[in-house]
Motif scaffolding. Structure first.
Motif, PDB file in Angstrom:
ATOM      1  N   GLY A   1       0.786  -1.229   0.000  1.00  0.00           N
ATOM      2  CA  GLY A   1       0.000   0.000   0.000  1.00  0.00           C
ATOM      3  C   GLY A   1       0.812   1.270   0.000  1.00  0.00           C
ATOM      4  N   ARG A   2       2.058   1.198  -0.465  1.00  0.00           N
ATOM      5  CA  ARG A   2       2.899   2.387  -0.571  1.00  0.00           C
ATOM      6  C   ARG A   2       3.444   2.490  -2.000  1.00  0.00           C
ATOM      7  NH1 ARG A   2       6.498   2.847   5.022  1.00  0.00           N
ATOM      8  NH2 ARG A   2       4.791   2.454   6.504  1.00  0.00           N
ATOM      9  N   PRO A   3       2.583   2.733  -2.982  1.00  0.00           N
ATOM     10  CA  PRO A   3       3.017   2.686  -4.390  1.00  0.00           C
ATOM     11  C   PRO A   3       4.041   3.744  -4.746  1.00  0.00           C
ATOM     12  CG  PRO A   3       0.789   3.576  -4.209  1.00  0.00           C
ATOM     13  CD  PRO A   3       1.136   3.030  -2.865  1.00  0.00           C
ATOM     14  N   ILE A   4       3.929   4.939  -4.173  1.00  0.00           N
ATOM     15  CA  ILE A   4       4.900   5.996  -4.484  1.00  0.00           C
ATOM     16  C   ILE A   4       6.270   5.612  -3.929  1.00  0.00           C
ATOM     17  CG2 ILE A   4       5.496   8.426  -4.104  1.00  0.00           C
ATOM     18  CD1 ILE A   4       2.460   8.986  -3.942  1.00  0.00           C
ATOM     19  N   ALA A   5       6.278   5.073  -2.712  1.00  0.00           N
ATOM     20  CA  ALA A   5       7.524   4.626  -2.098  1.00  0.00           C
ATOM     21  C   ALA A   5       8.136   3.488  -2.903  1.00  0.00           C
ATOM     22  CB  ALA A   5       7.276   4.185  -0.661  1.00  0.00           C
ATOM     23  N   LEU A   6       7.316   2.558  -3.341  1.00  0.00           N
ATOM     24  CA  LEU A   6       7.807   1.422  -4.117  1.00  0.00           C
ATOM     25  C   LEU A   6       8.407   1.881  -5.440  1.00  0.00           C
ATOM     26  CD1 LEU A   6       8.100  -1.646  -4.327  1.00  0.00           C
ATOM     27  CD2 LEU A   6       5.802  -1.725  -5.332  1.00  0.00           C
ATOM     28  N   ALA A   7       7.751   2.825  -6.089  1.00  0.00           N
ATOM     29  CA  ALA A   7       8.283   3.359  -7.346  1.00  0.00           C
ATOM     30  C   ALA A   7       9.628   4.052  -7.111  1.00  0.00           C
ATOM     31  CB  ALA A   7       7.285   4.331  -7.966  1.00  0.00           C
TER      32      ALA A   7
END
Length: 264
Positions: free
Chosen positions: A227-233
């Motif tokens: 649930g942390r897509p920006i962090a993952l990117a």
């Protein structure tokens, strides 16, 4: 991951990517380090490796993952807080609970259900360390009735060992140190772990040897809470650049792993 979740994540990443520089930086920090400090979970062992860290003379953790963590914190201008765990299963649980923000561990299907993975930095092979008394020389010889196998609780290695053994089963222990002690005391015949991590353990168990062959190949990768897509990117782009620039290669070399290849 559901289609709705996938689309929502893609929209969040796209929205962040179109923000002005300062706003994009703030969005990454808010999602990757919601407390304002990058909370990293590292796995402790008596000897540092490509996953594990050990203690330096000043008491601080040292190893490949400690160096990678320091780089990403510096890139973001964030303070770094390190929590040490006895095994990767405990670190995965902490990621799932959101008490740490990032870790590094082998990828498997069970973990993908509860945490997210970025790119890998090392291709890992799991195998066994065998005692001299066991007479085991090949991975196939481990799978015999009465062979006492130990592995670290909650890890992809113990799950893969359990799947591939039919005549015996691994017994879980909480840490590398505990497994080594059991081998030294004659309470175990084989220890399941990654080949790179077993190499410095051989002298700690006199007469032991790393067997020929392996039972699992996977990647060691950056891991984040779901649930942390920006962090993952962001961490995906960061590690891709760290490999492209040669940073990961330099860290491997400086830590004594010149013969180990960085994952493409």
């Amino acid at each position: 991951m559901s289609l709705v979740h996938t689309l929502a994540s893609a929209i969040a990443v796209l929205a962040a990517a179109t923000m002005p520089g300062a706003a994009q930086d703030a969005a990454v920090k808010a999602e990757l380090a919601p407390t304002g400090t990058l909370r990293v979970g590292l796995i402790e062992a008596p000897t540092a490796g490509l996953i594990f860290v050990s203690h330096a003379k000043d008491g601080k953790p040292e190893g490949v993952t400690a160096d990678l963590s320091a780089d990403i914190a510096q890139e973001l201008g964030l303070p770094l807080a390190v929590t040490l765990f006895p095994n990767s299963g405990a670190a995965a649980t902490a990621l799932q609970a959101g008490t740490i923000d990032i870790s590094y561990m082998p990828v498997d299907a069970t973990r993908r259900q509860v945490i997210d993975f970025g790119p890998g930095y090392y291709d890992l092979e799991s195998t066994y360390l065998a005692t001299a008394a066991s007479g085991i020389a090949d991975v196939s010889q481990v799978d015999r009735p009465g062979i006492r196998v130990v592995a670290i609780d909650g890890t992809t290695t113990i799950r893969a060992s359990a799947r591939t053994l039919t005549q015996t089963q691994p017994v879980g222990v909480p840490s590398v140190a505990e497994a080594v002690e059991r081998m030294r005391m004659g309470q175990a015949d084989a220890f399941a772990l990654s080949r790179d991590t077993l190499q410095p353990i051989v002298p700690q168990v006199p007469g032991s040897r790393i067997v020929d062959g392996g039972f699992q190949q996977t990647q060691v990768a950056v891991a984040l809470p779901k649930g942390r897509p920006i962090a993952l990117a962001y961490v995906t782009a960061w590690l891709a650049e760290a490999k492209k620039s040669g940073l990961v290669r330099r860290i491997f070399d400086e830590r004594g792993f010149r013969g180990d290849a960085v994952a493409p």
